[in-house]
Write a protein that holds these residues in place. Structure first.
Motif, PDB file in Angstrom:
ATOM      1  N   PHE B  34     -80.974  -7.103  47.422  1.00 22.59           N
ATOM      2  CA  PHE B  34     -80.266  -7.583  46.244  1.00 22.59           C
ATOM      3  C   PHE B  34     -78.909  -6.907  46.132  1.00 22.59           C
ATOM      4  N   TYR B  36     -75.917  -6.291  43.222  1.00 20.26           N
ATOM      5  CA  TYR B  36     -75.574  -6.346  41.807  1.00 20.26           C
ATOM      6  C   TYR B  36     -74.154  -5.820  41.632  1.00 20.26           C
ATOM      7  N   GLN B  38     -71.874  -3.820  38.653  1.00 20.02           N
ATOM      8  CA  GLN B  38     -72.009  -3.077  37.398  1.00 20.02           C
ATOM      9  C   GLN B  38     -70.640  -2.671  36.894  1.00 20.02           C
ATOM     10  N   PRO B  44     -76.478  -3.620  35.287  1.00 19.91           N
ATOM     11  CA  PRO B  44     -76.168  -4.358  36.517  1.00 19.91           C
ATOM     12  C   PRO B  44     -76.296  -5.868  36.317  1.00 19.91           C
ATOM     13  N   PHE B  46     -76.717  -9.440  38.284  1.00 16.14           N
ATOM     14  CA  PHE B  46     -77.209  -9.960  39.555  1.00 16.14           C
ATOM     15  C   PHE B  46     -76.161 -10.828  40.248  1.00 16.14           C
ATOM     16  N   LEU B  87     -73.725  -2.520  43.628  1.00 17.28           N
ATOM     17  CA  LEU B  87     -74.993  -1.863  43.947  1.00 17.28           C
ATOM     18  C   LEU B  87     -75.814  -2.731  44.880  1.00 17.28           C
ATOM     19  N   GLN B  91     -86.325  -4.443  48.022  1.00 18.33           N
ATOM     20  CA  GLN B  91     -87.649  -4.623  47.437  1.00 18.33           C
ATOM     21  C   GLN B  91     -88.637  -4.778  48.585  1.00 18.33           C
ATOM     22  N   LYS B  97     -90.923  -2.913  43.069  1.00 14.85           N
ATOM     23  CA  LYS B  97     -90.003  -1.808  42.829  1.00 14.85           C
ATOM     24  C   LYS B  97     -88.712  -2.008  43.597  1.00 14.85           C
ATOM     25  N   LEU B  98     -87.580  -1.849  42.909  1.00 13.97           N
ATOM     26  CA  LEU B  98     -86.278  -1.877  43.553  1.00 13.97           C
ATOM     27  C   LEU B  98     -85.838  -0.449  43.852  1.00 13.97           C
ATOM     28  N   PHE B 100     -82.521   1.528  44.852  1.00 15.30           N
ATOM     29  CA  PHE B 100     -81.078   1.316  44.823  1.00 15.30           C
ATOM     30  C   PHE B 100     -80.324   2.339  45.651  1.00 15.30           C
ATOM     31  N   GLY B 101     -79.162   1.927  46.156  1.00 18.07           N
ATOM     32  CA  GLY B 101     -78.177   2.855  46.672  1.00 18.07           C
ATOM     33  C   GLY B 101     -77.327   3.380  45.523  1.00 18.07           C
ATOM     34  N   THR B 102     -76.435   4.310  45.830  1.00 18.37           N
ATOM     35  CA  THR B 102     -75.601   4.914  44.794  1.00 18.37           C
ATOM     36  C   THR B 102     -74.372   4.072  44.468  1.00 18.37           C
TER      37      THR B 102
END
Lengths: 114, 110
Positions: B34, B36, B38, B44, B46, B87, B91, B97-98, B100-102
């Protein structure tokens, strides 16, 4: 996509107190989740809010610190208990429908603990 | 354990200067990747979901691609309103659960 609201949008709290954050969705959804976004870090899943049963917590997060309720398919609350400055973060709820694997996020609650 | 690494951490572009953001991942059976966007002080938003290697998706000036180890978000002729943090999240198969990267903080200047 669903319209998601969170209350409060921000708060400043004293250490040792608790804050309850609300998440409201404008339509029924299957899954609701709570994430934390600490300054300069990625989003981290706290727990999955299960309707009518206890939440499912991720490693490192416990019910006593982050009690969660989900009384119906459109509403959930996250409480941050006995807060310390390390709890200062943005807390986000997300929702996922039955026929999709995409999660949509609320606007977030910015929490500062003094 | 699922992991996501995004690069660069920050990127400054001139308006119209195309570039790409990278998302490297490891996941136990990819269900979806995914992207996103932000904006400061917001949740975030989509953008895309990618499911299998070779898949591409486009939206306005953005194009996302996927290989077995990484994803790219290509930004063509960016405008100042494209400035945001982007971002990437994965999944796993059988889960919701996602991870995420920073993120990559993009700044597009006139």
């Amino acid at each position: 996509s669903a319209v998601i609201s969170q209350k409060p949008s921000r708060d400043i709290c004293q250490r040792g107190t608790s804050l309850t954050i609300q998440c409201q969705v404008d339509s029924q959804v299957t899954m609701m989740f709570w994430y934390r976004q600490q300054p300069g870090q990625s989003l981290t899943l706290i727990a999955t809010a299960n309707q009518g049963s206890e939440a499912t917590y991720e490693s490192g997060f416990v019910i006593d610190k982050f009690p969660i309720s989900r009384p119906n398919l459109t509403f959930s609350t996250l409480t941050v208990s006995n807060m310390s400055p390390e709890d200062s973060s943005i807390y986000l709820c997300s929702v996922q429908g039955l026929s999709t694997d995409t999660q949509y996020f609320g606007p977030g609650t910015r929490l500062t603990v003094l | 354990e699922d992991q996501v690494t995004q690069s660069p951490e920050a990127l400054r572009l001139q308006e119209g200067e195309s570039s790409s953001l990278n998302c490297s991942y490891t996941v136990s059976g990819l269900r979806g990747l995914f992207w996103y966007r932000q904006d400061p002080g917001k949740g975030p938003e989509f953008l895309f979901t990618l499911y299998s290697a070779g898949e591409e998706k486009e939206k306005e000036r953005l194009k996302a691609t996927l290989t077995k180890k990484e994803s790219f978000l290509h930004i063509t002729a960016p405008k100042p309103e494209d400035s945001a943090t982007y971002l990437c999240a994965v999944q796993p198969g059988g889960g919701n659960k996602l991870t995420f990267g920073t993120g990559t903080q993009l700044k597009v200047e006139l």
